[in-house]
Write an enzyme that holds these catalytic residues in place. Structure first.
Site, PDB file in Angstrom:
ATOM      1  CE  LYS A  76     -44.466  70.548 126.652  1.00 26.91           C
ATOM      2  NZ  LYS A  76     -44.259  70.993 125.368  1.00 26.91           N
TER       3      LYS A  76
ATOM      4  CG  ASN B  68     -46.238  68.192 129.494  1.00 25.22           C
ATOM      5  OD1 ASN B  68     -45.913  68.538 130.525  1.00 25.22           O
ATOM      6  ND2 ASN B  68     -45.502  67.844 128.529  1.00 25.22           N
TER       7      ASN B  68
ATOM      8  CB  SER C 181     -49.287  72.105 117.798  1.00 33.43           C
ATOM      9  OG  SER C 181     -48.006  72.738 117.895  1.00 33.43           O
TER      10      SER C 181
ATOM     11  N   GLY D  62     -45.000  72.297 120.144  1.00 41.08           N
ATOM     12  CA  GLY D  62     -44.751  73.796 120.585  1.00 41.08           C
ATOM     13  C   GLY D  62     -44.236  74.751 119.406  1.00 41.08           C
TER      14      GLY D  62
ATOM     15  CG  HIS E  12     -42.328  65.392 126.979  1.00 42.24           C
ATOM     16  ND1 HIS E  12     -41.711  66.324 126.396  1.00 42.24           N
ATOM     17  CD2 HIS E  12     -43.790  65.652 126.645  1.00 42.24           C
ATOM     18  CE1 HIS E  12     -42.197  67.000 125.612  1.00 42.24           C
ATOM     19  NE2 HIS E  12     -43.750  66.633 125.695  1.00 42.24           N
TER      20      HIS E  12
ATOM     21  CD  GLU F 103     -40.659  69.604 125.817  1.00 39.15           C
ATOM     22  OE1 GLU F 103     -41.164  69.748 127.337  1.00 39.15           O
ATOM     23  OE2 GLU F 103     -41.409  70.110 125.161  1.00 39.15           O
TER      24      GLU F 103
ATOM     25  CD  GLU G 299     -46.309  64.611 123.123  1.00 38.25           C
ATOM     26  OE1 GLU G 299     -47.097  65.263 123.507  1.00 38.25           O
ATOM     27  OE2 GLU G 299     -45.292  64.737 123.869  1.00 38.25           O
TER      28      GLU G 299
END
Ligand code: PGA
Length: 247
Positions: free
Chosen positions: A11, A9, A212, A172, A94, A96, A166
């Site tokens: 991003k 991903n 991560s 992150g 996702h 985010e 996730e």
């Protein structure tokens, strides 16, 4: 036997020029990996990266889509458009997007259904926050997120879905879930899938771990019985991704 799937991903990184340069730099060492490998790249880099990856078995994916085919939705891209471009995968929901763009379990379901109707394979993201984990409600939450995401999706279509577990606290942050934590969560997701559908369908659906993942943690995570690969953020922008794709 489920084939592993490793998705990077990217991003909001790598415009067309950087994306092609990076894809060219790692494609040869990833091509021919035992797993399905997908580069989920920004919309503007999809076509250039698809061209760069021609002749390899690496696929591309988008990172989002709208649930309508067309209309007055300024700035949005539809699943129909992605399908027309020949994009095989799309990330849906996702964390985010849930956090910064107000996506909900309900819009995740609308998008997943539309992706399937367009012939795309959705990578549907679910996962808990740190406070939800500390309250001991991780499994309840994953069950709910999975149930809503899969509403009105047939048994046949469900097998084209990839679920990405996730944990938000691991994204992150460099704080990867332990193999056991990730396995326990992915196992719980497979359990609820078996309740929604049946065991054979649940056994056919691929469940990734994301958060991560690094070249050091990948092998241990991917060896767990219910973890069928990973959704990889930061490490997918580096040559480390070659090691992860081969793990
Ligand atoms: P990370 O991101 O690997 O950088 O934690 C994972 C993701 O957001 O999918």
């Amino acid at each position: 036997m489920r084939k592993k799937i490793i998705a990077g991903n990217w991003k909001m990184n790598n415009g067309p020029k950087e994306a092609v340069a990076f894809a060219n730099s790692i494609k040869d060492s990833i091509n021919g990996a035992d797993a399905d490998v997908v580069f989920c790249v920004p919309f503007v880099s999809l076509i250039p990266v698809m061209e760069a990856l021609q002749g390899t078995d690496i696929a591309v994916g988008a990172q989002n889509m709208h649930f309508e085919d067309s209309g007055a939705y300024t700035g949005e891209i539809s699943g129909k458009m992605l399908a027309e471009m020949g994009v095989p995968y799309v990330i849906i929901g996702h964390s985010e997007r849930r956090q910064y763009f107000n996506e909900t379990n309900e819009t995740v379901n609308l998008k997943a259904k539309k992706a399937l109707a367009c012939g795309l394979k959705p990578i549907v993201c679910i996962g808990e926050t740190l406070s939800e984990r500390e309250q001991g409600i991780t499994v309840d939450l994953l069950r709910l997120q999975t149930r809503i995401a899969m509403l009105d999706i047939s048994k046949e279509d469900a097998q084209k879905v990839v679920v990405a577990y996730e944990p938000i606290w691991a994204i992150g942050t460099g704080k990867v879930a332990t193999n056991e934590q990730a396995e326990e969560a992915c196992k719980a997701v497979r359990q609820v899938l078996s309740e929604i559908y049946d065991q054979a369908t649940a056994d056919a659906i691929r469940i990734q771990y994301g958060g991560s993942v690094s070249k050091d943690s990948a092998k241990g995570l991917f060896a767990m019985p219910n973890i069928d690969g990973g959704l990889v953020g930061g490490a997918s922008l580096k040559s480390d991704f070659e090691v992860i794709a081969r793990a």
